[in-house]
Design an enzyme around this catalytic site. Structure first.
Site, short mmCIF file in Angstrom:
data_model
loop_
_atom_site.label_atom_id
_atom_site.label_comp_id
_atom_site.label_asym_id
_atom_site.label_seq_id
_atom_site.Cartn_x
_atom_site.Cartn_y
_atom_site.Cartn_z
CD GLU A 214 -6.47 -7.65 -3.48
OE1 GLU A 214 -6.60 -7.49 -4.69
OE2 GLU A 214 -6.01 -6.76 -2.75
N GLY B 147 -6.10 -0.19 2.16
CA GLY B 147 -7.10 0.87 2.37
C GLY B 147 -7.05 1.85 1.21
CE LYS C 98 0.02 -6.60 -1.54
NZ LYS C 98 -0.89 -6.63 -0.39
CG ASP D 101 -2.62 -9.32 -1.84
OD1 ASP D 101 -2.92 -8.68 -2.87
OD2 ASP D 101 -2.05 -8.81 -0.87
N GLY E 16 0.80 -1.23 0.00
CA GLY E 16 0.00 0.00 0.00
C GLY E 16 0.82 1.27 0.00
CB ILE F 93 5.03 0.90 2.89
CG1 ILE F 93 4.13 0.69 4.10
CG2 ILE F 93 6.50 0.87 3.29
CD1 ILE F 93 4.32 -0.66 4.78
N1 NAD Z 1 -7.94 -1.92 -1.47
C1 NAD Z 1 -6.67 -1.87 -1.15
O1 NAD Z 1 -6.30 -1.68 0.01
C2 NAD Z 1 -5.63 -2.05 -2.21
C3 NAD Z 1 -4.28 -1.78 -1.86
C4 NAD Z 1 -3.27 -1.95 -2.82
C5 NAD Z 1 -3.60 -2.38 -4.08
N2 NAD Z 1 -4.92 -2.65 -4.40
C6 NAD Z 1 -5.21 -3.06 -5.76
O2 NAD Z 1 -5.92 -2.02 -6.39
C7 NAD Z 1 -6.83 -2.56 -7.34
C8 NAD Z 1 -8.24 -2.08 -7.00
O3 NAD Z 1 -8.56 -2.48 -5.69
P1 NAD Z 1 -9.86 -1.95 -4.95
O4 NAD Z 1 -9.71 -2.36 -3.55
O5 NAD Z 1 -10.11 -0.53 -5.31
O6 NAD Z 1 -10.96 -2.87 -5.64
P2 NAD Z 1 -12.52 -2.55 -5.84
O7 NAD Z 1 -13.16 -3.86 -6.16
O8 NAD Z 1 -13.03 -1.74 -4.72
O9 NAD Z 1 -12.49 -1.62 -7.12
C9 NAD Z 1 -12.29 -2.07 -8.42
C10 NAD Z 1 -13.29 -1.34 -9.28
O10 NAD Z 1 -12.99 -1.59 -10.63
C11 NAD Z 1 -14.19 -1.80 -11.31
N3 NAD Z 1 -13.94 -2.62 -12.50
C12 NAD Z 1 -13.59 -3.91 -12.53
N4 NAD Z 1 -13.50 -4.32 -13.81
C13 NAD Z 1 -13.81 -3.26 -14.56
C14 NAD Z 1 -13.92 -3.06 -15.96
N5 NAD Z 1 -13.70 -4.06 -16.80
N6 NAD Z 1 -14.25 -1.83 -16.42
C15 NAD Z 1 -14.51 -0.83 -15.55
N7 NAD Z 1 -14.43 -0.96 -14.21
C16 NAD Z 1 -14.09 -2.17 -13.74
C17 NAD Z 1 -15.10 -2.50 -10.31
O11 NAD Z 1 -16.45 -2.35 -10.67
C18 NAD Z 1 -14.72 -1.81 -9.02
O12 NAD Z 1 -15.56 -0.69 -8.78
C19 NAD Z 1 -6.64 -4.08 -7.29
O13 NAD Z 1 -5.67 -4.45 -8.23
C20 NAD Z 1 -6.09 -4.30 -5.88
O14 NAD Z 1 -5.32 -5.47 -5.80
C21 NAD Z 1 -5.91 -2.49 -3.48
N1 HSE Z 2 -5.88 -6.91 -0.06
C1 HSE Z 2 -4.60 -6.29 0.10
C2 HSE Z 2 -4.66 -4.85 -0.32
C3 HSE Z 2 -3.33 -4.16 -0.29
O1 HSE Z 2 -2.50 -4.64 -1.32
C4 HSE Z 2 -4.19 -6.39 1.54
O2 HSE Z 2 -5.02 -6.73 2.38
O3 HSE Z 2 -3.03 -6.16 1.83
NA NA Z 3 3.94 0.55 -1.65
#
Ligand code: NAD
Ligand code: HSE
Ligand code: NA
Length: 441
Positions: A191, A312, A206, A202, A135, A137
């Site tokens: 996720e 987050g 990483k 996940d 995230g 960091i």
């Molecule tokens: N939530 C976290 O803490 C966090 C942290 C680091 C990385 N990530 C990464 O970030 C990315 C997003 O995570 P998130 O938590 O926001 O997920 P999320 O499910 O809340 O958001 C993803 C969004 O993308 C949309 N989406 C999916 N396919 C789509 C498409 N084909 N066209 C248009 N929109 C589409 C979904 O409808 C959803 O609203 C992922 O790769 C996740 O691994 C998340």
């Molecule tokens: N699902 C991931 C989001 C951050 O990459 C986690 O819990 O660490």
């Molecule tokens: Na990072």
């Protein structure tokens, strides 16, 4: 200097992270423009459902369900939709159209990063992915850039916020795994399918990304030996506490060696994700909730520790925006970020090459000589005992069953596996209750 025209930014996905990326792009627009040297103009946000309810910070006029054409009218494309497709195809399309890309998608990078890195290199554009690991960091940039002059020997840490939150809640509030996962989902840590978190996929993604960067070697998620937290029980959590430990899901990537068929040593890297007992006094033990921490050991730098919010929407958006500013600056001032570095081509060693300490919990017959029999099996396999703790039958639910908790010194995983099989086969052993690694001592 003449004012630089605005840089067009497209955001793909408007979920937990995407919404916060849009918020920062909108509310910090003036500061971002000053830092980049050109305004960042949000030209569109690709969504699946343009009519869905959203945070009012997202201007509905920017929503589109046509991500394909959006990526072709942007200078910088931010992918925060997750999943392998269509994210992969859209990033390749954006790169081919000359856009620099920023992604938080560790699953995609750990599976098929090299295709994206090569495409970006060929097109002369940047691909940045700080948000993909731990995230907020800063860890990708330090490993990829700050430590590029050093020789990294080990990367070890907590890189999944959801499982850290879950294990913390199990230990501190007695929540069961499913309840704690639901809370992590509600807080935006998990996720889209939380199986990726609890089964360790996940963290493995990483670990693969960090190992690739740290060891200048291609490591994919399939190279990572992986074990999640779903087989851990409330009893494991309790015994961890009783023996002065905390249970954590760790990701470890380290240099090591194995003997080949001719007896020659082969140097390589070993990458693994598994739950481990961490001594209560170790800094990793105090990493609570969805926080992450990563230790990096390098020959000249020594030990470095990175700590902060690992999951987050807002923390992750911070890392995304940092990348957006970096790639946008290159557009304004010239220059380009690093390309994939894989020249070392170290072999990826099997899980059996790992060497750690173990805690083995057994239920045994409460009779004289049992401990000696178990100890003899360990000695026969060259696994040395560091400590033994026995709870007599009077303290266990069944009158004739005692509990043994054996902690070993460092032993190779293959030796431990055969030792445990042999112990399980002893008549006096009722059950091998659990075998957990001990790290960070
Ligand atoms: N939530 C976290 O803490 C966090 C942290 C680091 C990385 N990530 C990464 O970030 C990315 C997003 O995570 P998130 O938590 O926001 O997920 P999320 O499910 O809340 O958001 C993803 C969004 O993308 C949309 N989406 C999916 N396919 C789509 C498409 N084909 N066209 C248009 N929109 C589409 C979904 O409808 C959803 O609203 C992922 O790769 C996740 O691994 C998340
Ligand atoms: N699902 C991931 C989001 C951050 O990459 C986690 O819990 O660490
Ligand atoms: Na990072």
């Amino acid at each position: 200097m003449p004012a630089h025209p605005p840089l067009r930014v497209a955001v793909l996905g408007c979920g937990v992270v995407g919404t916060q990326v849009v918020r920062l792009l909108t509310t910090q627009a003036s500061d971002l423009a000053s830092r980049v040297g050109a305004p960042l103009e949000l030209v569109g946000v690709a969504v699946r459902d343009a009519d869905a309810e959203r945070d009012p910070v997202v201007d509905r006029a920017l929503l589109t369900t046509d991500a394909e054409s959006l990526v072709e009218r942007a200078d910088v494309v931010v992918e925060v939709m997750g999943g392998l497709e269509p994210a992969r195809g859209l990033l390749l399309r954006a790169i081919a159209a000359g856009a620099s890309v920023v992604t938080a998608n560790k699953a995609l990078l750990a599976q098929d990063g090299p295709t994206l890195y090569a495409a970006a290199d060929e097109a002369g554009v940047d691909i940045y992915f700080e948000a993909a690991v731990a995230g907020a960091i800063p860890i990708v940039r330090p490993v990829r850039e700050s430590l590029a002059g050093d020789r990294v020997t080990r990367v070890l840490g907590i890189v999944n916020g959801t499982t850290n939150y879950v294990l913390d809640k199990m230990a501190s509030e007695g929540l069961d795994l499913d309840q704690a996962v639901k809370e992590a989902q509600a807080l935006g840590y998990a996720e889209a399918d939380p199986t990726a978190d609890v089964e360790g996929y996940d963290a493995a993604a990483k670990a693969a990304i960090l190992a690739s960067l740290a060891f200048h070697t291609r490591v994919s998620i399939d190279d990572v030996s992986r074990e999640g937290i779903t087989s851990l029980t409330a009893d494991d959590v309790l015994w961890a506490q009783r023996t002065g430990h905390v249970l954590k899901l760790l990701a470890i990537a380290e240099r090591g060696s194995v003997e080949d068929a001719d007896g020659a040593r082969v140097e390589g890297v070993q990458v693994r994700v598994h739950p481990a007992l961490v001594p209560a006094g170790h800094p990793l033990a105090s990493v609570r909730g969805a926080f992450n921490a990563v230790f990096v050991e390098a020959e000249a730098a020594g030990e470095l520790m990175f700590y902060g919010r690992g999951a987050g929407g807002e923390p992750t958006a911070s890392a995304v925006l940092g990348d957006v500013v970096s790639v946008a600056r290159h557009r304004v001032l010239g220059g380009k970020g690093p390309v994939e570095s894989r020249y070392a081509e170290l072999p990826v060693l099997p899980a059996t090459a790992a060497r750690t300490r173990y805690q083995v919990r057994l239920e045994v017959a409460d009779r004289p000589g049992v401990l000696a029999q178990v100890a003899a099996v360990l000695a026969a396999h060259d696994v040395s005992i560091e400590a033994v703790r026995q709870s007599p039958a009077s303290q266990t639910p069944e009158a004739d069953v005692a509990r043994l908790v054996i902690t070993t010194h460092v032993a190779p995983e293959h030796a431990l596996r055969s030792t445990v099989d042999a112990i399980a086969g002893l008549d006096v052993v009722r059950r091998v209750v659990s075998v957990l690694r001990v790290e960070g001592a």
